[in-house]
Design a protein around this motif. Structure first.
Motif, short mmCIF file in Angstrom:
data_model
loop_
_atom_site.label_atom_id
_atom_site.label_comp_id
_atom_site.label_asym_id
_atom_site.label_seq_id
_atom_site.Cartn_x
_atom_site.Cartn_y
_atom_site.Cartn_z
N PRO A 64 -26.33 36.81 15.52
CA PRO A 64 -25.59 36.07 16.54
C PRO A 64 -24.12 35.84 16.18
O PRO A 64 -23.31 35.52 17.03
N SER A 65 -23.78 36.02 14.92
CA SER A 65 -22.37 35.88 14.54
C SER A 65 -21.59 37.15 14.82
O SER A 65 -20.37 37.16 14.75
N ARG A 66 -22.28 38.25 15.15
CA ARG A 66 -21.60 39.52 15.43
C ARG A 66 -21.66 39.94 16.89
O ARG A 66 -20.85 40.73 17.34
N ILE A 67 -22.64 39.42 17.64
CA ILE A 67 -22.77 39.77 19.05
C ILE A 67 -23.04 38.48 19.84
O ILE A 67 -23.84 37.65 19.42
N ARG A 68 -22.37 38.36 20.97
CA ARG A 68 -22.61 37.22 21.85
C ARG A 68 -22.82 37.76 23.27
O ARG A 68 -21.98 38.49 23.79
N VAL A 69 -23.92 37.36 23.87
CA VAL A 69 -24.21 37.72 25.26
C VAL A 69 -23.90 36.48 26.11
O VAL A 69 -24.52 35.44 25.93
N VAL A 70 -22.93 36.61 27.00
CA VAL A 70 -22.56 35.52 27.89
C VAL A 70 -23.32 35.74 29.19
O VAL A 70 -23.13 36.75 29.87
N SER A 71 -24.21 34.80 29.51
CA SER A 71 -25.07 34.96 30.68
C SER A 71 -24.82 33.89 31.72
O SER A 71 -24.19 32.87 31.44
N ASP A 72 -25.35 34.12 32.91
CA ASP A 72 -25.21 33.17 34.01
C ASP A 72 -26.39 33.37 34.95
O ASP A 72 -27.05 34.40 34.94
N TRP A 73 -26.67 32.35 35.75
CA TRP A 73 -27.72 32.42 36.75
C TRP A 73 -27.15 32.82 38.10
O TRP A 73 -26.10 32.33 38.50
N VAL A 74 -27.85 33.68 38.80
CA VAL A 74 -27.48 34.07 40.15
C VAL A 74 -28.65 33.65 41.04
O VAL A 74 -29.78 34.10 40.85
N CYS A 75 -28.35 32.77 42.00
CA CYS A 75 -29.39 32.27 42.90
C CYS A 75 -29.03 32.63 44.34
O CYS A 75 -27.86 32.71 44.70
N PRO A 76 -30.06 32.83 45.17
CA PRO A 76 -29.77 33.14 46.57
C PRO A 76 -29.16 31.92 47.26
O PRO A 76 -29.38 30.78 46.85
N ASP A 77 -28.40 32.16 48.28
CA ASP A 77 -27.77 31.06 49.02
C ASP A 77 -28.77 30.23 49.77
O ASP A 77 -29.75 30.60 50.20
#
Length: 77
Positions: A64-77
């Motif tokens: 985790p000190s060499r790779i970071r995955v930035v994620s987010d949630w996508v929800c229907p309207d």
């Protein structure tokens, strides 16, 4: 408390970006990603967040000190 209906389509998690923070060892990290969102091509690291399923195997194996995955949630309207 009023109960809300379950959305017809559930929310999904997506990768906004994959950040390589340090040097990666091709022998250690070359075949980690099941979707090839993180791969090596001619000795350099190639990232494609659109292919990422946010399994986080790259962070677990490569560190985790060499790779970071930035994620987010996508929800229907």
């Amino acid at each position: 408390m009023a109960w809300r209906r379950r959305p017809e389509k559930p929310c999904t998690i997506v990768a906004r970006s994959i950040e390589v923070l340090g040097d990666l060892d091709p022998e250690e990290c070359s075949s980690v990603c099941p979707t090839d969102a993180l791969r090596f091509d001619a000795g350099r690291v190639v990232v494609e967040p659109g292919l990422c399923t946010v399994c986080l195997a790259c962070m677990a194996i490569c560190g985790p000190s060499r790779i970071r995955v930035v994620s987010d949630w996508v929800c229907p309207d």
